[in-house]
Structure formats: C-alpha cells, structure tokens
Design a protein around this motif. Structure first.
Motif, PDB file in Angstrom:
ATOM      1  N   ALA A  80       0.877  -1.120   0.002  1.00  0.00           N
ATOM      2  CA  ALA A  80       0.072   0.040  -0.022  1.00  0.00           C
ATOM      3  C   ALA A  80       0.834   1.339   0.097  1.00  0.00           C
ATOM      4  N   SER A  81       1.658   1.463  -1.024  1.00  0.00           N
ATOM      5  CA  SER A  81       2.465   2.804  -1.194  1.00  0.00           C
ATOM      6  C   SER A  81       1.642   3.680  -2.253  1.00  0.00           C
ATOM      7  N   THR A  82       2.001   4.785  -2.109  1.00  0.00           N
ATOM      8  CA  THR A  82       1.257   5.787  -2.965  1.00  0.00           C
ATOM      9  C   THR A  82       2.412   6.903  -3.198  1.00  0.00           C
ATOM     10  N   ALA A  83       2.773   6.936  -4.620  1.00  0.00           N
ATOM     11  CA  ALA A  83       3.936   7.889  -4.848  1.00  0.00           C
ATOM     12  C   ALA A  83       3.020   9.120  -5.420  1.00  0.00           C
ATOM     13  N   ALA A  84       3.569  10.228  -4.987  1.00  0.00           N
ATOM     14  CA  ALA A  84       2.878  11.516  -5.236  1.00  0.00           C
ATOM     15  C   ALA A  84       3.907  12.080  -6.426  1.00  0.00           C
ATOM     16  N   LEU A  85       3.323  12.646  -7.467  1.00  0.00           N
ATOM     17  CA  LEU A  85       4.211  12.943  -8.752  1.00  0.00           C
ATOM     18  C   LEU A  85       3.588  14.371  -8.826  1.00  0.00           C
ATOM     19  N   THR A  86       4.674  15.460  -8.987  1.00  0.00           N
ATOM     20  CA  THR A  86       4.257  16.866  -9.310  1.00  0.00           C
ATOM     21  C   THR A  86       4.599  16.807 -10.696  1.00  0.00           C
ATOM     22  N   VAL A  87       3.759  17.211 -11.673  1.00  0.00           N
ATOM     23  CA  VAL A  87       4.037  17.763 -13.145  1.00  0.00           C
ATOM     24  C   VAL A  87       4.693  18.986 -13.122  1.00  0.00           C
ATOM     25  N   PRO A  88       5.876  19.203 -13.415  1.00  0.00           N
ATOM     26  CA  PRO A  88       6.375  20.436 -13.442  1.00  0.00           C
ATOM     27  C   PRO A  88       5.554  21.582 -14.302  1.00  0.00           C
ATOM     28  N   TYR A  89       5.575  22.632 -13.451  1.00  0.00           N
ATOM     29  CA  TYR A  89       5.040  23.709 -14.151  1.00  0.00           C
ATOM     30  C   TYR A  89       5.397  24.309 -15.384  1.00  0.00           C
ATOM     31  N   LEU A  90       6.879  24.228 -15.551  1.00  0.00           N
ATOM     32  CA  LEU A  90       7.206  24.516 -16.755  1.00  0.00           C
ATOM     33  C   LEU A  90       8.456  23.240 -17.179  1.00  0.00           C
ATOM     34  N   PRO A  91       8.471  23.329 -18.542  1.00  0.00           N
ATOM     35  CA  PRO A  91       9.314  22.057 -18.869  1.00  0.00           C
ATOM     36  C   PRO A  91      10.681  22.145 -18.507  1.00  0.00           C
ATOM     37  N   PRO A  92      11.212  21.223 -18.011  1.00  0.00           N
ATOM     38  CA  PRO A  92      12.735  21.148 -17.615  1.00  0.00           C
ATOM     39  C   PRO A  92      13.394  21.525 -18.636  1.00  0.00           C
ATOM     40  N   ALA A  93      14.786  21.833 -18.121  1.00  0.00           N
ATOM     41  CA  ALA A  93      15.916  22.285 -19.283  1.00  0.00           C
ATOM     42  C   ALA A  93      16.193  20.800 -20.154  1.00  0.00           C
ATOM     43  N   HIS A  94      15.838  19.551 -19.724  1.00  0.00           N
ATOM     44  CA  HIS A  94      16.153  18.506 -20.622  1.00  0.00           C
ATOM     45  C   HIS A  94      15.082  18.205 -21.191  1.00  0.00           C
ATOM     46  N   ALA A  95      14.060  18.925 -21.241  1.00  0.00           N
ATOM     47  CA  ALA A  95      12.783  18.631 -22.041  1.00  0.00           C
ATOM     48  C   ALA A  95      13.220  18.301 -23.764  1.00  0.00           C
ATOM     49  N   ALA A  96      12.662  17.582 -24.313  1.00  0.00           N
ATOM     50  CA  ALA A  96      13.013  17.116 -25.828  1.00  0.00           C
ATOM     51  C   ALA A  96      12.057  18.005 -26.610  1.00  0.00           C
ATOM     52  N   ASN A  97      12.564  18.526 -27.660  1.00  0.00           N
ATOM     53  CA  ASN A  97      11.654  19.212 -28.829  1.00  0.00           C
ATOM     54  C   ASN A  97      10.916  18.210 -29.628  1.00  0.00           C
ATOM     55  N   VAL A  98       9.755  18.384 -29.840  1.00  0.00           N
ATOM     56  CA  VAL A  98       9.078  17.398 -30.661  1.00  0.00           C
ATOM     57  C   VAL A  98       8.828  17.848 -32.149  1.00  0.00           C
ATOM     58  N   ASP A  99       9.322  16.944 -33.092  1.00  0.00           N
ATOM     59  CA  ASP A  99       8.992  17.406 -34.376  1.00  0.00           C
ATOM     60  C   ASP A  99       7.573  17.263 -35.075  1.00  0.00           C
ATOM     61  N   PRO A 100       7.166  18.042 -35.669  1.00  0.00           N
ATOM     62  CA  PRO A 100       5.477  17.961 -35.961  1.00  0.00           C
ATOM     63  C   PRO A 100       5.137  16.595 -36.580  1.00  0.00           C
ATOM     64  N   ALA A 101       6.012  16.049 -37.533  1.00  0.00           N
ATOM     65  CA  ALA A 101       6.067  14.704 -37.841  1.00  0.00           C
ATOM     66  C   ALA A 101       6.890  13.684 -37.381  1.00  0.00           C
ATOM     67  N   ALA A 102       6.821  13.777 -35.882  1.00  0.00           N
ATOM     68  CA  ALA A 102       7.757  12.776 -35.271  1.00  0.00           C
ATOM     69  C   ALA A 102       7.386  11.450 -35.451  1.00  0.00           C
ATOM     70  N   LEU A 103       5.961  10.897 -35.774  1.00  0.00           N
ATOM     71  CA  LEU A 103       5.666   9.871 -36.199  1.00  0.00           C
ATOM     72  C   LEU A 103       5.427   9.926 -37.795  1.00  0.00           C
TER      73      LEU A 103
END
Ligand SMILES: *[C@@H]1O[C@H](CO)[C@@H](O)[C@H](O)[C@H]1NC(C)=O
Ligand SMILES: *[C@@H]1O[C@H](CO)[C@@H](O)[C@H](O)[C@H]1NC(C)=O
Ligand SMILES: *[C@@H]1O[C@H](CO)[C@@H](O)[C@H](O)[C@H]1NC(C)=O
Ligand SMILES: *[C@@H]1O[C@H](CO)[C@@H](O)[C@H](O)[C@H]1NC(C)=O
Ligand SMILES: *[C@@H]1O[C@H](CO)[C@@H](O)[C@H](O)[C@H]1NC(C)=O
Ligand SMILES: *[C@@H]1O[C@H](CO)[C@@H](O)[C@H](O)[C@H]1NC(C)=O
Length: 473
Positions: A16-39
C-alpha cells in the motif's frame, strides 16, 4: 499552480504505497523538442504505387494529420529501391512481375508517374534511389525527375542499408572489401557527383547494422561533402523475424527495455545535430523481415507508442514506421481489409503529442514498468500526461492496475484491448476512447473521455497492465 497527480502502485506491488508526482509547471531544461512529423511512415519502394490505391493509406495519414495538424512524412524506399531502374519512357508508375503476390520483385523499373504519385502526398517525402547497382547516371536522371515533379520532396537516399550489400554488388570497387569506410567514400563520391546538379538534398547513412555502421562514423569520411547532406537516417528493428527467428512480446513492450534500447541512438542524433542536420530512424518497426507473430498484436501498438516517445527523448527527430508488401506484412499499420492493432499505438501517441505539443519529458526514471510522460505547448504549459502500464497481460492470471487520483478533475482517454496478444485481424477490438477504426481507417463512433478526480483521497481511475491513458490537463 502545480498540478499533482498521484500514482499508487498498490495493485502491482501488493504494497500500500502511494507515490505523489508533481508535474513540473514549466518544461525542465532537458525537455526534448517534438518534430510535428515525429511519427512518420516508410513505404516499401515497389509497393508504393499500390499503397496509393488503398483508401486506408489516405485515411490513416489523414487521421494522424487531424490530431497533429501536420501530415506524417513519408519515406519511399527499402530493399527494392536497390533493385529498381528508372525508365523515363515507362507509362506506368512501376513495372515488375512476381510468381506470388506475396513476393517482392527481384528487379523492377519505375517511371515519371512514380514521382507524380509521390507529389500528391501531403507531407514531406523522401525518395530512396538505387546505389547498389552502381548506375549513377540512371539514379541522377531519376533524382532530377523527382526534384522537378515533387514540391514536397524533402530528401533523396542513395542506397538502402548498404551495410548489407554483398561483396559481389556492382557498387563494390574492384579489389576492395566492402566496409564502412569503403561505403563512406562511395556515399561521399555520389553526393558530390550528383549534388552539383541535384543540390544539397541527400539523406546520408541509411544503415541498419548499428553501431558498426553509423552516422557518427560516416560524418568524418564525408568531410566537406556533408554540405550535400540534408538529413541522416539509421534503421532500427528491436527484434528479428528473419529465417524463423523467435520473437518475444513481453520484452518488445517492456517500458524499461524500450528506454534502454532506444538510448543507443542518442549519440547518433547528437552527431547529426552537431553537424546541423536532422536525424531520423528512417525505417523502423518491431521485427525485421516483415515482422513476426508479435508484430500484429496490441502489445506491438503499446511498443509503437512508447518507442516514439523514447525516440523523441533521445533526439530522434522522426521515426518512420515501415510498411512492406501489401497482403504479406505482419507489422503493417493497415492493409487491404483491416487496420491493424499497431496503428492504434500510432494514433494514440499522435493524440498525446497533439497539435500543440512542443516539448516532451519523461517523469519516471525509466527503470520500472510504468512510463509517465508530460507534453508542453509553446506557452510552456503542460497540456497532457501519458501513463503506460507496460506490465505484460496475455489473458491469463489477474490484470492488475495502477491507480490514479488528481488534485482537480481531469479528463482521460484510454487505449486498451482484451490483452497484449489481441489482434484486429483475428477479430479483437482494440479501442481508443472506446472507438475503433473501420476497415478503411475511419474512426467508427465517437471517442469518450473518462473523468478522474479526487474521491476522498481514494483512487478514481486506473491503468491496467498492457494499457495506456492520456490525461488532459
Ligand atoms: C475509396 O475511395 C474512393 C475515392 O475516394 C471511393 O470512390 C471509394 O468508394 C472508396 N472505397 C470505399 C470502400 O470506401
Ligand atoms: C545505366 O542506366 C542507363 C539508363 O539510365 C542505361 O542506358 C545503361 O545501360 C545503364 N548502365 C548499366 C551498366 O546498366
Ligand atoms: C522488463 O525488462 C527489464 C530489463 O530491462 C527486466 O528487469 C524486467 O523483468 C522486464 N519485465 C518484464 C515484465 O518482462
Ligand atoms: C501468459 O503468460 C504467462 C506468464 O506470464 C505464461 O505462463 C502463459 O503460458 C501465457 N499464456 C499464453 C496463452 O500465452
Ligand atoms: C487474449 O485476447 C484474445 C482476443 O483478442 C482472445 O482470443 C484470447 O483468448 C485472449 N487470451 C487469453 C489467454 O485469454
Ligand atoms: C467490436 O466492435 C464492434 C463495433 O463497435 C462491435 O460490433 C463488435 O461486436 C465488437 N467485437 C467484439 C469482439 O467485441
């Protein structure tokens, strides 16, 4: 303003463990750029005109376009590009004969109509031409025709997977042993010879056998001729189905295994980016040689989804999923009669990346069975989360879940199927928000979203093993 989504791993770990996750309010510095045609999509060279006759081709590409705002890029190439000869007088797009419709031709010709068809695709198009037969004047004539007739032409490949050329291929210089350096010198020569008339438009490398054959190794050999290169490409198949090799679904769809596998391409992407070029997995799918028994399954859909996200995180600008011989292709997203389970992974991950997705982050540490991702828009606000429970459920035993609650009400959309081995071509329904794609890739019925909210601190939604959920923030 921080949005907190809590994940409980209760059912998986029986603790019975619960992990709380905070979604960063801003993208972190290591966030990756997404190409519009990534798929994006790769179509086998000889089969390309046939694909243009299938309603599913238009409809599946249009569906991705509708959720991303940009049509997927299409690369036309594969083994048969190195068996093809251009005939400027041919009246049809392609000409070949095979004993069995399930076979790929051992030789073919193609004409100007091939490029006219390619010019009608809505997204960027890459065309793969022949180098293996060592007829540079023939490939140059074709390249000039492609350039003249295709406003959507992104790049041109000269040769497919040259690492697999046999020592007796016409391109192998007399007395030389075919190797990465001999091939690199050949690529340099062809780019230089053709570039003066065709321009700086080539897609370099196009290797399968990484790391022995690599973009990193090719760049220094190209030297100044890199100016003729527009993009670099590597091919990637996590498993092999060649010669009856065994494939394994639990490891294909395993989140931590996908994280590890895909990270090998990070230095390839970095080398291309350092040279100012895009890096693509220009031909990819679940298993080589058309795919194995795992390839048409729902587990492969979950793999497509997670693998695209890991590719993006490692700097791969686009992943082109290969579609082979129509009617003889286990991993194909669509065929003449059905839209296969893998397309649902492509559709779902495209839905997650969305029209506004600019930056991607992984919120888990990549070592467990739960994948967690956030996508941010141009205003740097998180807009959606994706939760992937990669626990393998094949229909036996209990389908455990991981539970979720949020600090405010959010909506969610689910990708699910009876189990990881489910196949659309065997009658199973894979669904996104409860809806299926019909036989010609039109969404049948409307998708429903679910509500997730805090209910007295208890969980109000769950993601079962072999299932994924998008949360709209
Ligand atoms: C396929 O598309 C063509 C052209 O848009 C249309 O005429 C035909 O009815 C479609 N076939 C099916 C089965 O929907
Ligand atoms: C190369 O292609 C040209 C047509 O573009 C053809 O005339 C010539 O015979 C070919 N050369 C070889 C060696 O096949
Ligand atoms: C997933 O792969 C990891 C290694 O990458 C392994 O430790 C784990 O047991 C695998 N999980 C399943 C369900 O196969
Ligand atoms: C399902 O997977 C379990 C192990 O997780 C295995 O023991 C069982 O044989 C599999 N069943 C089928 C039908 O593949
Ligand atoms: C998995 O789901 C399929 C339907 O997609 C079903 O036919 C099969 O029996 C299920 N496997 C098991 C072991 O229940
Ligand atoms: C699949 O979905 C269709 C349309 O919603 C439905 O008619 C059909 O009964 C479903 N099949 C199964 C096996 O659930």
């Amino acid at each position: 303003m921080h949005l907190i989504v809590k994940f409980s791993f209760l059912a998986l770990a029986r603790v019975a463990s619960t992990a709380a996750l905070t979604v960063p309010y801003l993208p972190p510095a290591h966030a990756a750029n997404v190409d519009p045609a990534a798929l994006s999509i790769s179509l086998e060279f000889f089969a390309f005109p046939g694909y243009t006759q299938l309603n599913s081709t238009t409809n599946c590409l249009d569906y991705i376009d509708s959720v991303r705002g940009v049509s997927p890029a299409v690369r036309i190439g594969g083994t048969t590009q190195d068996r093809a000869t251009y005939d400027p007088d041919l009246k049809t797009a392609v000409d070949y004969s095979v004993d069995d419709p399930a076979d790929a031709p051992s030789a073919l010709t193609y004409g100007p109509a091939f490029f006219t068809l390619a010019s009608q695709l809505k997204g960027d198009v890459t065309v793969g031409l022949n180098r293996q037969l060592n007829n540079i004047s023939n490939s140059l004539t074709a390249a000039l025709q492609a350039k003249a007739s295709m406003p959507n032409l992104l790049s041109i490949e000269l040769g497919n997977e040259p690492d697999l050329y046999s020592q007796s291929s016409p391109i192998v210089p007399a007395g030389a042993t075919w190797s990465p350096s001999v091939d690199g010198t050949s690529q340099k020569q062809w780019f230089s010879d053709m570039g003066t008339t065709v321009g700086n438009i080539f897609q370099g490398a196009v290797y399968l056998s990484y790391p022995k054959w690599s973009t990193q190794g090719l760049i220094p050999i190209l030297s100044n001729a890199i100016s003729y290169v527009k993009t670099f490409s590597g091919h990637s198949y996590p498993q092999s189905a060649c010669g009856g090799a065994t494939t394994d679904l639990p490891s294909l769809m395993n989140h931590s295994a996908i994280v590890t596998y895909t990270s090998q391409y990070k230095p390839e992407a970095a080398a291309a980016h350092d040279a100012g070029k895009k890096y693509f997995l220009g031909e990819t799918n679940s298993a080589t040689c058309g795919g194995g028994g795992i390839s048409p399954t729902f587990g492969a859909a979950l793999w497509v989804m997670d693998y695209v996200l890991q590719g993006v995180l490692n700097g791969v600008d686009r992943l082109y999923f290969h579609q082979g011989t129509i009617g003889n292709c286990q991993y194909c997203f669509w065929g003449q009669y059905t839209v296969g389970a893998p397309f649902y992974g492509a559709a779902f991950v495209s839905d997650f990346l969305g029209r506004d997705g600019e930056k991607l982050v992984m919120l888990d540490d990549g070592s467990g069975s739960i994948g967690l991702y956030a996508i941010y828009n141009a205003a740097n606000a998180p807009t959606r989360l994706l939760i992937y429970n990669s626990g393998y459920y094949n229909g036996t035993g209990t389908r455990h879940s991981t539970g979720i609650s949020a600090t405010r009400e959010v909506r969610a959309k689910r990708l699910t199927a009876p189990n990881a081995t489910s196949r659309v071509d065997q009658g199973a329904n894979v669904t996104i928000g409860g809806a299926i794609f019909d036989g010609i890739c039109q969404l049948s019925g409307s998708q429903i979203t679910e509500s997730i909210e805090v209910v007295g601190g208890s969980l109000s939604a769950s993601v079962a093993m072999s299932e994924a959920l998008i949360i709209y923030l």
